[in-house]
Scaffold this motif. Structure first.
Motif, PDB file in Angstrom:
ATOM      1  N   VAL A  32       0.849  -1.205   0.000  1.00 56.24           N
ATOM      2  CA  VAL A  32       0.000   0.000   0.000  1.00 56.24           C
ATOM      3  C   VAL A  32       0.879   1.247   0.000  1.00 56.24           C
ATOM      4  O   VAL A  32       0.683   2.180  -0.793  1.00 56.24           O
ATOM      5  N   LYS A  33       1.873   1.269   0.878  1.00 59.28           N
ATOM      6  CA  LYS A  33       2.761   2.428   1.021  1.00 59.28           C
ATOM      7  C   LYS A  33       3.606   2.623  -0.239  1.00 59.28           C
ATOM      8  O   LYS A  33       3.851   3.745  -0.680  1.00 59.28           O
ATOM      9  N   CYS A  34       4.041   1.523  -0.802  1.00 63.48           N
ATOM     10  CA  CYS A  34       4.925   1.578  -1.969  1.00 63.48           C
ATOM     11  C   CYS A  34       4.270   2.359  -3.122  1.00 63.48           C
ATOM     12  O   CYS A  34       4.881   3.256  -3.709  1.00 63.48           O
ATOM     13  N   LEU A  35       3.030   2.057  -3.428  1.00 60.74           N
ATOM     14  CA  LEU A  35       2.378   2.759  -4.548  1.00 60.74           C
ATOM     15  C   LEU A  35       2.048   4.191  -4.154  1.00 60.74           C
ATOM     16  O   LEU A  35       2.229   5.124  -4.953  1.00 60.74           O
ATOM     17  N   GLN A  36       1.585   4.375  -2.903  1.00 61.96           N
ATOM     18  CA  GLN A  36       1.245   5.724  -2.473  1.00 61.96           C
ATOM     19  C   GLN A  36       2.497   6.621  -2.516  1.00 61.96           C
ATOM     20  O   GLN A  36       2.431   7.757  -3.002  1.00 61.96           O
ATOM     21  N   ASP A  37       3.616   6.099  -2.073  1.00 58.66           N
ATOM     22  CA  ASP A  37       4.878   6.860  -2.114  1.00 58.66           C
ATOM     23  C   ASP A  37       5.275   7.174  -3.558  1.00 58.66           C
ATOM     24  O   ASP A  37       5.782   8.262  -3.849  1.00 58.66           O
ATOM     25  N   ALA A  38       5.067   6.210  -4.438  1.00 58.80           N
ATOM     26  CA  ALA A  38       5.490   6.405  -5.829  1.00 58.80           C
ATOM     27  C   ALA A  38       4.662   7.499  -6.516  1.00 58.80           C
ATOM     28  O   ALA A  38       5.103   8.105  -7.489  1.00 58.80           O
ATOM     29  N   LEU A  39       3.453   7.736  -5.990  1.00 59.31           N
ATOM     30  CA  LEU A  39       2.585   8.756  -6.604  1.00 59.31           C
ATOM     31  C   LEU A  39       2.715  10.116  -5.920  1.00 59.31           C
ATOM     32  O   LEU A  39       2.314  11.144  -6.493  1.00 59.31           O
ATOM     33  N   ALA A  40       3.298  10.126  -4.721  1.00 60.36           N
ATOM     34  CA  ALA A  40       3.348  11.358  -3.928  1.00 60.36           C
ATOM     35  C   ALA A  40       4.057  12.474  -4.703  1.00 60.36           C
ATOM     36  O   ALA A  40       5.140  12.262  -5.257  1.00 60.36           O
ATOM     37  N   LEU A  46      -4.562   8.356  -6.774  1.00 56.25           N
ATOM     38  CA  LEU A  46      -4.783   6.906  -6.755  1.00 56.25           C
ATOM     39  C   LEU A  46      -6.241   6.631  -6.409  1.00 56.25           C
ATOM     40  O   LEU A  46      -6.755   7.089  -5.389  1.00 56.25           O
ATOM     41  N   ARG A  47      -6.902   5.878  -7.299  1.00 49.08           N
ATOM     42  CA  ARG A  47      -8.258   5.397  -7.035  1.00 49.08           C
ATOM     43  C   ARG A  47      -8.199   3.878  -7.240  1.00 49.08           C
ATOM     44  O   ARG A  47      -8.493   3.365  -8.318  1.00 49.08           O
ATOM     45  N   PRO A  48      -7.761   3.145  -6.219  1.00 54.05           N
ATOM     46  CA  PRO A  48      -7.491   1.718  -6.420  1.00 54.05           C
ATOM     47  C   PRO A  48      -8.746   0.924  -6.748  1.00 54.05           C
ATOM     48  O   PRO A  48      -9.846   1.275  -6.306  1.00 54.05           O
ATOM     49  N   HIS A  49      -8.561  -0.126  -7.515  1.00 51.72           N
ATOM     50  CA  HIS A  49      -9.712  -0.934  -7.904  1.00 51.72           C
ATOM     51  C   HIS A  49     -10.038  -1.934  -6.809  1.00 51.72           C
ATOM     52  O   HIS A  49      -9.213  -2.755  -6.433  1.00 51.72           O
ATOM     53  N   ALA A  50     -11.293  -1.871  -6.336  1.00 47.76           N
ATOM     54  CA  ALA A  50     -11.736  -2.732  -5.246  1.00 47.76           C
ATOM     55  C   ALA A  50     -12.257  -4.069  -5.745  1.00 47.76           C
ATOM     56  O   ALA A  50     -12.575  -4.937  -4.934  1.00 47.76           O
ATOM     57  N   LYS A  51     -12.341  -4.255  -7.057  1.00 48.27           N
ATOM     58  CA  LYS A  51     -12.751  -5.573  -7.563  1.00 48.27           C
ATOM     59  C   LYS A  51     -11.718  -6.635  -7.208  1.00 48.27           C
ATOM     60  O   LYS A  51     -12.025  -7.813  -7.174  1.00 48.27           O
ATOM     61  N   LYS A  64      -7.396   5.892   3.758  1.00 53.21           N
ATOM     62  CA  LYS A  64      -6.661   6.507   4.874  1.00 53.21           C
ATOM     63  C   LYS A  64      -5.205   6.795   4.464  1.00 53.21           C
ATOM     64  O   LYS A  64      -4.588   7.756   4.919  1.00 53.21           O
ATOM     65  N   ASN A  65      -4.682   5.967   3.564  1.00 51.07           N
ATOM     66  CA  ASN A  65      -3.300   6.153   3.106  1.00 51.07           C
ATOM     67  C   ASN A  65      -3.191   7.092   1.912  1.00 51.07           C
ATOM     68  O   ASN A  65      -2.115   7.186   1.317  1.00 51.07           O
ATOM     69  N   GLY A  66      -4.285   7.718   1.514  1.00 52.06           N
ATOM     70  CA  GLY A  66      -4.163   8.735   0.462  1.00 52.06           C
ATOM     71  C   GLY A  66      -4.973   8.497  -0.796  1.00 52.06           C
ATOM     72  O   GLY A  66      -5.019   9.376  -1.666  1.00 52.06           O
ATOM     73  N   ALA A  67      -5.603   7.337  -0.948  1.00 50.08           N
ATOM     74  CA  ALA A  67      -6.436   7.118  -2.137  1.00 50.08           C
ATOM     75  C   ALA A  67      -7.631   8.063  -2.093  1.00 50.08           C
ATOM     76  O   ALA A  67      -8.163   8.343  -1.020  1.00 50.08           O
ATOM     77  N   VAL A  68      -8.074   8.540  -3.279  1.00 48.13           N
ATOM     78  CA  VAL A  68      -9.171   9.517  -3.317  1.00 48.13           C
ATOM     79  C   VAL A  68     -10.534   8.845  -3.202  1.00 48.13           C
ATOM     80  O   VAL A  68     -11.558   9.500  -2.972  1.00 48.13           O
ATOM     81  N   GLY A  69     -10.561   7.558  -3.397  1.00 47.51           N
ATOM     82  CA  GLY A  69     -11.808   6.792  -3.385  1.00 47.51           C
ATOM     83  C   GLY A  69     -11.442   5.447  -3.974  1.00 47.51           C
ATOM     84  O   GLY A  69     -10.271   5.071  -3.969  1.00 47.51           O
ATOM     85  N   ILE A  70     -12.420   4.736  -4.499  1.00 48.58           N
ATOM     86  CA  ILE A  70     -12.119   3.436  -5.092  1.00 48.58           C
ATOM     87  C   ILE A  70     -12.839   3.289  -6.438  1.00 48.58           C
ATOM     88  O   ILE A  70     -13.714   4.087  -6.778  1.00 48.58           O
ATOM     89  N   CYS A  71     -12.439   2.276  -7.170  1.00 50.54           N
ATOM     90  CA  CYS A  71     -13.210   1.823  -8.322  1.00 50.54           C
ATOM     91  C   CYS A  71     -13.947   0.544  -7.925  1.00 50.54           C
ATOM     92  O   CYS A  71     -13.449  -0.244  -7.124  1.00 50.54           O
ATOM     93  N   CYS A  72     -15.140   0.362  -8.520  1.00 54.90           N
ATOM     94  CA  CYS A  72     -15.820  -0.924  -8.454  1.00 54.90           C
ATOM     95  C   CYS A  72     -16.207  -1.300  -9.868  1.00 54.90           C
ATOM     96  O   CYS A  72     -16.125  -0.484 -10.789  1.00 54.90           O
ATOM     97  N   GLN A  73     -16.646  -2.539 -10.027  1.00 52.16           N
ATOM     98  CA  GLN A  73     -16.994  -2.991 -11.364  1.00 52.16           C
ATOM     99  C   GLN A  73     -18.496  -3.225 -11.502  1.00 52.16           C
ATOM    100  O   GLN A  73     -19.002  -3.324 -12.608  1.00 52.16           O
ATOM    101  N   LYS A  74     -19.189  -3.327 -10.390  1.00 51.53           N
ATOM    102  CA  LYS A  74     -20.612  -3.631 -10.390  1.00 51.53           C
ATOM    103  C   LYS A  74     -21.318  -2.658  -9.457  1.00 51.53           C
ATOM    104  O   LYS A  74     -20.735  -2.234  -8.440  1.00 51.53           O
ATOM    105  N   VAL A  75     -22.580  -2.367  -9.735  1.00 51.09           N
ATOM    106  CA  VAL A  75     -23.345  -1.457  -8.871  1.00 51.09           C
ATOM    107  C   VAL A  75     -23.520  -2.078  -7.481  1.00 51.09           C
ATOM    108  O   VAL A  75     -23.374  -1.399  -6.457  1.00 51.09           O
TER     109      VAL A  75
END
Lengths: 371, 371
Positions: A32-40, A46-51, A64-75
Motif C-alpha cells: 500500500v505504502k509503496c504505490l502511495q509513495d510512488a505517486l506522492a 490513486l483510485r485503487p480498484h476494489a474488484k 486513509k493512506n491517500g487514495a481519493v476513493g475506489i473503483c468498483c466494477q458492479k453497482v
C-alpha cells in the motif's frame, strides 16, 4: 458457506484450517505504502480498484493512506462499499437496464458515484432517470485504447457522446476512462511501453477534440498494476486505478523481472494442506478450482522447491514432487494464486496474519456481488 | 454478496437481473427422473454428488426420488446438508488433520457418515478419535483406478489398509471408492469403455483379495455423469455417484453425441445481458470469470447462432457476432457454463424458473464451504 471458521483472531498460523485465504499484513502494508509513495508529489491521484479485494477493511485503509476513493466494477459491489462508509466510487463499467440505473442513482444520492458510457442509449437512460430523480452522477466516456473490449474507438463518436452528456442537467461529464487491460499482462516491458504510449496518444487527441467544444475534460483515468508507472509518468493520466498491487498474484509477479515495475511483494496466499500422498512423486492438497481460480494458470507453490502445482480439479490440487521431497501427509503448503481477483471472490473472509499470529479477520463483504 | 436479489418468486423471466444462475425446473426434474429410471431394478443405488449443486433443496429432491443419500467433498459441505436433514453422506475425500477429523465425527454422531482413506495414518487418526468419542463412522478405501490423483495403487497395500480398518472397533469398513474422474471427460466412447473396464477389473481383483481374509466388501462405489451407464452395467459397482447430470454443462454435453450417454438436457443457465456493443462484430455481456468458471473452456451461448463467447475477463464476457447478428444493447443472453461445479460455487442462489415464471429461489447453502 462453511458452518465454522478457518481461524479466529489470536490463533497461531499453524491453527488456521485449510484451505484458507491468508493475507500477510506487513507485506500488504508495504505494498500500500509503496504505490502511495510512488505517486506522492506527482499530481496523479490513486483510485485503487476494489474488484481485486472486495473488502471494505482494505478500501478504508487505502483511503486513509491517500487514495481519493475506489473503483468498483458492479453497482451491487459499489453498494457494499458505500454502506461501509466509502464516499467516492467510480463504477468502471457500463450500467445498463432500468433496475441497475436506479440502484446506481440510489447510491449517487448518498455518495459521489461515477459510471462509464460508450453508447448514446446508456447516456439517454441515465439522463432521464437522473433528471426525474434530481440526483447528480458523474459520467466518464470509456475509450477503447487497444484492448478491444468495451469503449468507443472513434474521436468523432466520443465528441458526440461528450456533447450529449453535457446537455443533460444531472449528468456531470468528468472525462475519459482509458484502461488498457491486456497491456497489464504483456511480458516484455517494451510492449507495455508501446501500448501505454499509444493509449496516451489516443487520450490526448480525444481530450483536445472535446475541449475544442469548450467542454472540460477534467479526468483521464485508467492504469493497472502491470503498467501504473507508465501512466504515472505520462503527463496525460491524472488518476490511476491499480488494484492487484496490494496482493501481487503469480501472473503480475512474472512481469517484475524487468525493472519497469514497483517492488510489490506477494501478500496473498492460499494456505492448503496435503490430504493424500499416494506415491513418492505425487501429493494432493485440499485446494482446487473452488479455492484458486486457474484462468491465468495454476497457483505457484510458495517457499519450497520440492513441489510444483500441476493440476487442479474441483477440490484437489495435484503436486508433482522432486525425488528428495520432504513433504508429508498433513503438511501445510502455501500457494500463490495465478490471478488474485477471481480467487478472492471464492472466499468469505481474509485471514490476516502478522508474523505467526492471526491479527484480524476481514470479511470479503462484496464477494459474489455480481449485479 | 449483493445487497439486493436478482429475482423474487413470482417474477417474470424478463425481470431477473443479471448475471444470475437460472435453473429450468422442468428440465431439472426430467434429468433427475431420467437417471433414477435408468437405475430402477438394476440393484445399483444412486448416491448423487452434491459438490455439483451445493444446494439442500436439490439434495432433498434427489433423495425423495430414490437416491440413498449424497456425496460431499468437504466436511463443512457435509455439515450444511446434515443440518438441512440429509441423513446419509459419503465424504468422497481424505479427511486429514485433528480439527477436520473431529468435525467429521461430530457429524457421524448425528447422521450416517463415510470418509475415504488411502494411507495408514488417516486410519490411525480416525481409529483413535472414534474410539475416544465412541462414535462409529463408515470408511472406504480409495483405489487409484487410473486417474492418478488420490488412492492406493497396489492390491497388497489395500488389503493391509482393510485389515487395519477392521481392527478399529468404531470404524466400519464399507468397501471401495473407485472413481475414475478423467474418464468422465474422454471424448471417444471407446476410451471411456476401456477406462471403466480397467477400473472394474481392478475393483474386482481388489475385492477378491480383501474378501479372502474374511472381510466383507459391501460397497463398490464411484462413477460420474460421463460414464454412469458403464458402471451401472458393470456387475461390479453397486452404487453410482453422478452429480452433474441434473444440470449438464457444456463439457459433459459434448460427450452426448455418441449414444453412450443418457439424454440429459441443459437445465442450468447463466442469464447475462449486453452492457456494451462497441462494434458490429462485438458485444460484451456482464458475465465474466466471476460469473462462470472457465477451467473447462468458455461458456456457450444458448439458443442463438449469431454470437459466440470468445473471452472472459473478471466481469466481462466478449462475444463475437456474425455479420447479420440482431443482438442489441441490454438484450439478455443465456449462457451454458463450461463446468457446472465451480460455476455454481460462484452464486448464493439458484433462480428456479418454470416456463417464464420464477417459481422458487434455492439457496446454494454450501457455496464456499471449503473446510
Amino acid at each position: 458457506m462453511s458452518p465454522w471458521k478457518a481461524a479466529h483472531v489470536g490463533d497461531h498460523f499453524d491453527q488456521i484450517d485449510t484451505p484458507a485465504l491468508v493475507l500477510d499484513l506487513d507485506i500488504f502494508e508495504r505494498n500500500v505504502k509503496c504505490l502511495q509513495d510512488a505517486l506522492a508529489g506527482t499530481g496523479v491521484r490513486l483510485r485503487p480498484h476494489a474488484k481485486s479485494h472486495k473488502c471494505p477493511d482494505i478500501a478504508l485503509r487505502q483511503i486513509k493512506n491517500g487514495a481519493v476513493g475506489i473503483c468498483c466494477q458492479k453497482v451491487s459491489e459499489a453498494a457494499v462499499f458505500v454502506d461501509a462508509g466509502v464516499q467516492d466510487v467510480l463504477i468502471t463499467n457500463q450500467v445498463v437496464g432500468a433496475k441497475k440505473v436506479s440502484h446506481a442513482l440510489d447510491l449517487a444520492a448518498r455518495a459521489r458515484i461515477g459510471v462509464l458510457v460508450d453508447h448514446e442509449e446508456q447516456i439517454r437512460a441515465f439522463a432521464q432517470a437522473s433528471e426525474t430523480r434530481k440526483v447528480k452522477i458523474d459520467v466518464y466516456i470509456e475509450i477503447d485504447v487497444g484492448m478491444g473490449r468495451c469503449g468507443v474507438d472513434s474521436i468523432e463518436q466520443t465528441v458526440a457522446l461528450a456533447r450529449q452528456i453535457e446537455q443533460a442537467p444531472y449528468l456531470n461529464f468528468m472525462g475519459l476512462q482509458c484502461y488498457h487491460g491486456s497491456a497489464q499482462h504483456y511480458r516484455l516491458p517494451q510492449e507495455r511501453k508501446d501500448a501505454i504510449a499509444a493509449t496516451c496518444a489516443t487520450a490526448t487527441a480525444t481530450k483536445a477534440a472535446i475541449e475544442k467544444l469548450g467542454i472540460k475534460v477534467e479526468r483521464i483515468t485508467g492504469a493497472g498494476t502491470g503498467s501504473v508507472m507508465l501512466e504515472r509518468d505520462s503527463k496525460v493520466f491524472n488518476e490511476v486505478q491499480a488494484g492487484s498491487y496490494i496482493f501481487m498474484d503469480r501472473d503480475y509477479a512474472a512481469n517484475q523481472r524487468d525493472g519497469l515495475d514497483l517492488p510489490f511483494e506477494h501478500a496473498l496466499f492460499i494456505k492448503s494442506a496435503v490430504l493424500s500422498h499416494p506415491t513418492k512423486d505425487r501429493a494432493v492438497v485440499d485446494a482446487g478450482l473452488k479455492a484458486s481460480s486457474v484462468d491465468s494458470g495454476m497457483p505457484a507453490v510458495w517457499g519450497r522447491d520440492d513441489a510444483r502445482y500441476l493440476k487442479a480439479s474441483d477440490e484437489h490440487g495435484a503436486l508433482e514432487l522432486t525425488v528428495d521431497s520432504t513433504l508429508k501427509l498433513g503438511d501445510a503448503v502455501m500457494l500463490i494464486p495465478g490471478h488474485c481477483d477471481p480467487t478472492v471472490n471464492l472466499y468469505d473472509e481474509l485471514i490476516c496474519i502478522r508474523g505467526d499470529k492471526v491479527e484480524a479477520i476481514w470479511p470479503i463483504a462484496a464477494r459474489g456481488a455480481l449485479l
